[in-house]
Scaffold this motif. Structure first.
Motif, PDB file in Angstrom:
ATOM      1  N   TYR A 162       0.828  -1.201   0.000  1.00 57.94           N
ATOM      2  CA  TYR A 162       0.000   0.000   0.000  1.00 57.94           C
ATOM      3  C   TYR A 162       0.865   1.255   0.000  1.00 57.94           C
ATOM      4  N   ALA A 163       0.815   1.983  -1.109  1.00 53.69           N
ATOM      5  CA  ALA A 163       1.526   3.260  -1.201  1.00 53.69           C
ATOM      6  C   ALA A 163       0.846   4.267  -0.274  1.00 53.69           C
ATOM      7  N   TYR A 164       1.645   4.995   0.482  1.00 50.24           N
ATOM      8  CA  TYR A 164       1.127   5.954   1.463  1.00 50.24           C
ATOM      9  C   TYR A 164       1.952   7.225   1.359  1.00 50.24           C
ATOM     10  N   TYR A 165       1.319   8.296   0.872  1.00 49.63           N
ATOM     11  CA  TYR A 165       1.977   9.599   0.746  1.00 49.63           C
ATOM     12  C   TYR A 165       1.391  10.560   1.762  1.00 49.63           C
ATOM     13  N   GLN A 166       2.257  11.405   2.312  1.00 45.77           N
ATOM     14  CA  GLN A 166       1.827  12.462   3.233  1.00 45.77           C
ATOM     15  C   GLN A 166       2.338  13.807   2.719  1.00 45.77           C
ATOM     16  N   TYR A 167       1.399  14.676   2.381  1.00 40.36           N
ATOM     17  CA  TYR A 167       1.716  16.022   1.927  1.00 40.36           C
ATOM     18  C   TYR A 167       1.630  16.957   3.131  1.00 40.36           C
ATOM     19  N   PHE A 168       2.663  17.765   3.330  1.00 37.37           N
ATOM     20  CA  PHE A 168       2.697  18.579   4.541  1.00 37.37           C
ATOM     21  C   PHE A 168       3.549  19.823   4.349  1.00 37.37           C
ATOM     22  N   ARG A 169       3.364  20.760   5.237  1.00 39.24           N
ATOM     23  CA  ARG A 169       4.185  21.964   5.314  1.00 39.24           C
ATOM     24  C   ARG A 169       4.774  22.064   6.709  1.00 39.24           C
ATOM     25  N   LEU A 170       5.970  22.614   6.798  1.00 43.32           N
ATOM     26  CA  LEU A 170       6.593  22.831   8.095  1.00 43.32           C
ATOM     27  C   LEU A 170       6.100  24.144   8.688  1.00 43.32           C
ATOM     28  N   ASP A 211      -4.047   6.477  -9.137  1.00 45.15           N
ATOM     29  CA  ASP A 211      -5.384   5.951  -8.890  1.00 45.15           C
ATOM     30  C   ASP A 211      -5.535   5.674  -7.388  1.00 45.15           C
ATOM     31  N   PRO A 212      -5.633   6.712  -6.560  1.00 46.97           N
ATOM     32  CA  PRO A 212      -5.669   6.516  -5.105  1.00 46.97           C
ATOM     33  C   PRO A 212      -6.959   5.852  -4.647  1.00 46.97           C
ATOM     34  N   LEU A 213      -6.870   5.166  -3.523  1.00 49.25           N
ATOM     35  CA  LEU A 213      -8.049   4.552  -2.908  1.00 49.25           C
ATOM     36  C   LEU A 213      -8.874   5.595  -2.177  1.00 49.25           C
ATOM     37  N   TYR A 214      -8.201   6.455  -1.416  1.00 44.96           N
ATOM     38  CA  TYR A 214      -8.864   7.563  -0.724  1.00 44.96           C
ATOM     39  C   TYR A 214      -7.794   8.463  -0.122  1.00 44.96           C
ATOM     40  N   GLN A 215      -8.232   9.604   0.407  1.00 44.39           N
ATOM     41  CA  GLN A 215      -7.307  10.537   1.023  1.00 44.39           C
ATOM     42  C   GLN A 215      -8.026  11.383   2.059  1.00 44.39           C
ATOM     43  N   THR A 216      -7.267  11.875   3.015  1.00 44.67           N
ATOM     44  CA  THR A 216      -7.815  12.805   3.992  1.00 44.67           C
ATOM     45  C   THR A 216      -7.830  14.205   3.402  1.00 44.67           C
ATOM     46  N   GLU A 217      -8.734  15.028   3.891  1.00 44.98           N
ATOM     47  CA  GLU A 217      -8.667  16.451   3.563  1.00 44.98           C
ATOM     48  C   GLU A 217      -7.495  17.079   4.311  1.00 44.98           C
ATOM     49  N   GLU A 218      -7.433  16.799   5.614  1.00 46.02           N
ATOM     50  CA  GLU A 218      -6.350  17.299   6.464  1.00 46.02           C
ATOM     51  C   GLU A 218      -6.427  16.552   7.791  1.00 46.02           C
ATOM     52  N   ASP A 219      -5.355  15.873   8.167  1.00 46.02           N
ATOM     53  CA  ASP A 219      -5.401  15.126   9.419  1.00 46.02           C
ATOM     54  C   ASP A 219      -5.117  16.048  10.605  1.00 46.02           C
ATOM     55  N   TYR A 220      -5.032  15.488  11.796  1.00 45.46           N
ATOM     56  CA  TYR A 220      -4.928  16.284  13.022  1.00 45.46           C
ATOM     57  C   TYR A 220      -3.682  17.163  13.070  1.00 45.46           C
ATOM     58  N   GLN A 221      -2.650  16.828  12.299  1.00 48.03           N
ATOM     59  CA  GLN A 221      -1.416  17.609  12.306  1.00 48.03           C
ATOM     60  C   GLN A 221      -1.283  18.496  11.068  1.00 48.03           C
ATOM     61  N   GLY A 222      -2.349  18.553  10.255  1.00 44.08           N
ATOM     62  CA  GLY A 222      -2.337  19.419   9.085  1.00 44.08           C
ATOM     63  C   GLY A 222      -1.834  18.777   7.817  1.00 44.08           C
ATOM     64  N   ALA A 223      -1.523  17.478   7.853  1.00 47.42           N
ATOM     65  CA  ALA A 223      -1.034  16.786   6.657  1.00 47.42           C
ATOM     66  C   ALA A 223      -2.199  16.214   5.855  1.00 47.42           C
ATOM     67  N   ARG A 224      -1.966  16.007   4.572  1.00 52.20           N
ATOM     68  CA  ARG A 224      -2.936  15.333   3.710  1.00 52.20           C
ATOM     69  C   ARG A 224      -2.385  13.944   3.410  1.00 52.20           C
ATOM     70  N   ASP A 225      -3.128  12.928   3.784  1.00 50.64           N
ATOM     71  CA  ASP A 225      -2.687  11.543   3.659  1.00 50.64           C
ATOM     72  C   ASP A 225      -3.400  10.890   2.474  1.00 50.64           C
ATOM     73  N   VAL A 226      -2.651  10.178   1.645  1.00 51.24           N
ATOM     74  CA  VAL A 226      -3.219   9.537   0.456  1.00 51.24           C
ATOM     75  C   VAL A 226      -2.791   8.069   0.430  1.00 51.24           C
ATOM     76  N   LEU A 227      -3.740   7.185   0.125  1.00 51.86           N
ATOM     77  CA  LEU A 227      -3.476   5.749   0.087  1.00 51.86           C
ATOM     78  C   LEU A 227      -3.773   5.192  -1.296  1.00 51.86           C
ATOM     79  N   ALA A 228      -2.885   4.327  -1.780  1.00 52.39           N
ATOM     80  CA  ALA A 228      -3.079   3.596  -3.029  1.00 52.39           C
ATOM     81  C   ALA A 228      -2.540   2.185  -2.815  1.00 52.39           C
ATOM     82  N   VAL A 229      -2.771   1.293  -3.785  1.00 57.21           N
ATOM     83  CA  VAL A 229      -2.325  -0.083  -3.602  1.00 57.21           C
ATOM     84  C   VAL A 229      -1.637  -0.591  -4.859  1.00 57.21           C
TER      85      VAL A 229
END
Length: 444
Positions: free
Chosen positions: A91-99, A174-192
């Motif tokens: 499962y590919a897991y990307y986290q988009y974030f800003r410092l 072709d992601p399975l789903y993603q968060t809008e923004e998690d508790y720490q402000g990151a956007r999490d995306v899952l694919a397989v």
């Protein structure tokens, strides 16, 4: 009997992941949760109010909390709240974030899979910190009774060729789903990835490498404890049973998007009768001390300078830096790589020599120090009288983490804060006996 050759490489296996059903996954933000050791009390209270949030499995409540988690899991599976994917995959897991304070967006690229739960002595998975037995036992009990893994630990492997990233990038089209923004402000995306040839290439790449455990030491040791208990009960185990494996999120330590944030030290108390002036006098035996006008300049003033710290004490700001000639006094029984760390210097010369809290074990259990990631929180708590002093630190570098791990030693507590954290509930995996039937068994 177990084949000892399996323990010489980092063996990974694809998994048939358990995930929230498609209807719930459309609102995945409502069901993910922070890791058990970073969730705040306020966050917990809000998450517990959602009866389907993953926190009920990862940090369960009740007189028999683990029993409650087991019953809830069985209900969720029976009702279709959680569904298992038909095919095994990585499962590919990307986290988009800003410092903080920056507009630049980063993307940490990684993947989730099962990795064999190696003992530390195997020197395949390497650690950089010690654990608390009570927390390990808590995680082991939850795993033993549910046989379910609710969040991946974070491991690092080094691949300067970045071979696997192209497969991950392709899956992310072709992601399975993603968060809008998690508790720490990151956007999490899952694919397989479910292509057998590609999965075997992932296995081949990891088989040539060691893995550094970045985050999740307690959960990993919980898996080790459970595996050891199962082996003791079944000495003729083949080594292929699902309970030999652990859910891990693996990222490339050669990437530029791997970030470690500093964790500052807040002195909640000092020895009786020790005044601010006396603290400075004691520090002068080991450090050069330079008063500074503005506390908010301290992080920039110490940036990149070895053995340098900011000190906020009684409304006054100081840059302190260890006198090089006194470093040889650091006599802890550890490796040169650990002795060279800023935080080892801070813990030895401030906590032990100045404050009298002798030795790493005593310091780990001493209630007079708090570990705080927010620089402004440190200043605020000192100003409010909630703490006596704040020591501002630089972040540990990835190179330092690698050197310490390969030296076989561990860092002082709370040395690293890999950012962002993975989230719970994004992907679940089972280690029940029924999982032994999937086709990927032998690491190439």
């Amino acid at each position: 009997m177990l084949n000892d050759n399996w323990f010489s490489v980092a063996e990974i296996q694809p998994v048939r992941g358990w995930r929230y059903n498609p209807q719930l996954s459309e609102h995945i933000d409502e069901y993910v949760s922070p890791l058990f050791d970073v969730v705040s009390t306020k966050q917990r209270e809000a998450l517990y109010r959602n009866p389907l949030n993953s926190i009920h499995l990862s940090v369960p409540l009740g007189v028999d909390a683990v029993g409650e988690a087991k019953l809830r899991l069985a209900d969720w599976q029976a009702q279709g709240v959680l569904r298992q994917d038909e095919l095994p995959g990585i499962y590919a897991y990307y986290q988009y974030f800003r410092l903080p304070g920056s507009s630049q967006e980063y993307c940490r690229k990684g993947f989730m899979c099962h990795i064999r739960a190696y003992d530390w002595s195997d020197e395949v998975v390497l650690r950089h910190e010690n654990t608390l037995p009570a927390s390990v036992n808590d995680r082991a009990e939850l795993l033993a009774r549910t046989e379910f893994q609710t969040s991946a630990t974070h491991g690092l492997f080094r691949d300067a060729d970045f071979e696997l990233e192209r497969y991950l990038d392709e899956a992310m089209l072709d992601p399975l789903y993603q968060t809008e923004e998690d508790y720490q402000g990151a956007r999490d995306v899952l694919a397989v990835i479910q292509d057998a040839a590609v999965i075997r290439r992932f296995q081949e790449v990891l088989a040539a490498r060691q893995v550094i455990l970045a985050d999740g030491h307690h959960r990993y040791e919980g898996s080790l404890a459970y595996r050891q208990a199962r082996l003791a009960a079944n000495p003729r185990a083949t080594g292929r049973e699902p309970w030999n494996y652990h859910l891990m999120y693996l990222t490339n330590s050669a990437a530029n998007d791997l970030r470690i944030l500093p964790t500052h030290r807040l002195l909640l108390d000092m020895p009786p009768g020790l005044s601010d002036a006396e603290l400075l006098t004691r520090l002068e035996a080991y450090f050069t001390i330079l008063p500074k006008d503005d506390a908010y300049d301290l992080p920039e003033i110490i940036a990149g300078k070895p053995w340098a710290f900011g000190l906020y004490l009684g409304g006054n700001s100081y840059k302190i830096r260890l006198r090089p000639e006194v470093h040889s006094q650091l006599d802890w029984d550890t490796t040169p790589e650990v002795k060279a760390l800023d935080l080892t210097v801070l813990h030895y010369f401030v906590l032990e020599r100045v404050l009298g809290i002798a030795g790493p074990d005593a310091q780990r259990s001493w209630p007079g120090v708090a570990y705080v990631r927010s620089f402004t929180e440190c200043l605020t708590r000192v100003d409010r009288g909630e703490a006596r002093a704040a020591f501002i630190t630089n972040e540990v570098t990835m190179a330092e983490v690698e050197r310490v791990c390969h030296s076989g030693a561990v860092m002082p507590p709370k040395s690293t804060f890999f950012y962002p954290k993975t989230i719970g509930g994004f992907l679940f995996t089972s280690i029940h006996e029924a999982e032994a039937a999937h086709p990927f068994q032998v690491c190439p």
